[in-house]
Design a protein around this motif. Structure first.
Motif, short mmCIF file in Angstrom:
data_model
loop_
_atom_site.label_atom_id
_atom_site.label_comp_id
_atom_site.label_asym_id
_atom_site.label_seq_id
_atom_site.Cartn_x
_atom_site.Cartn_y
_atom_site.Cartn_z
N CYS A 3 0.86 -1.20 0.00
CA CYS A 3 0.00 0.00 0.00
C CYS A 3 0.89 1.24 0.00
N CYS A 6 0.10 3.17 3.75
CA CYS A 6 0.50 2.60 5.04
C CYS A 6 1.57 1.51 4.90
N CYS A 20 -7.04 1.92 3.92
CA CYS A 20 -6.68 3.28 3.50
C CYS A 20 -7.72 3.82 2.52
ZN LIG Z 1 -2.93 1.16 3.49
#
Ligand SMILES: [Zn+2]
Length: 184
Positions: A3, A6, A20
């Motif tokens: 990701c 994050c 997210c």
């Molecule tokens: Zn994330």
């Protein structure tokens, strides 16, 4: 693949993870929520503000009494001047703060504004809302309302609006807005 926000491992192709993405969607829907339902103002009430300087009055009174006992007219006048100017400055400051503070309720969020500084709490993140009154606020029907978020500390993500006028009616209105929000 990870990701981009994050750094969590992604199971499927893509740039960001599910949590997210949800966070992003939530923020976007909060940004789009511009329909004002209700607004609270901070009231500037000189007669209430004047009750807040007792310590200062006592100190100045003692200084003036000392100056009078010393038979010093110059010093007496100086302390009287300091007392008057001090109170005027404090009143001007509290008037400016009151004029620049609002708390606006939208469909999904409540936003506190002081000049250009804003703090936002989504109703879904709101832990509780409480109000306080000191002795003199009670007399003048004023109250301080505190908004505490579910996550984070009150000092950073929470906020307070002081000296809300007609506190009982405004409090009832807030209960109505937040109560209605919790039902659906
Ligand atoms: Zn994330």
């Amino acid at each position: 693949m990870r990701c981009k926000i994050c750094g969590a491992k992604l199971r499927k192709e893509g740039d960001i993870c599910k949590s997210c993405y949800e966070e992003y969607c939530k923020e976007e829907s909060l940004d789009k929520d511009t329909n004002e339902i209700f607004k609270l103002y901070r009231q500037y009430l000189p007669k209430y503000q004047l009750t807040r300087f007792f310590d200062f009055y006592i100190v100045m009174l003692l200084l003036i009494m000392v100056a009078v006992a010393q038979k010093s007219i110059g010093l007496t006048l100086l302390f009287i001047l300091v007392a008057v100017v001090g109170v005027i400055i404090a009143l001007v400051i509290s008037k400016k703060i009151a004029e620049n503070t609002t708390c606006t309720f939208y469909e999904k969020k409540v936003v506190h504004r002081y000049k250009k500084k804003t703090k936002t709490i989504a109703y879904s993140d709101l832990k509780n809302v409480t109000y306080y009154q000191n002795f003199f606020q009670k007399i003048f029907k004023l109250g301080d309302i505190q908004f505490r978020p579910e996550v984070g500390t009150y000092l950073i993500t929470g906020f307070e609006i002081k000296n809300v006028p007609d506190i009982e009616n405004n409090w009832a209105k807030i209960q109505e807005i937040l109560g209605a929000e919790k039902e659906d």
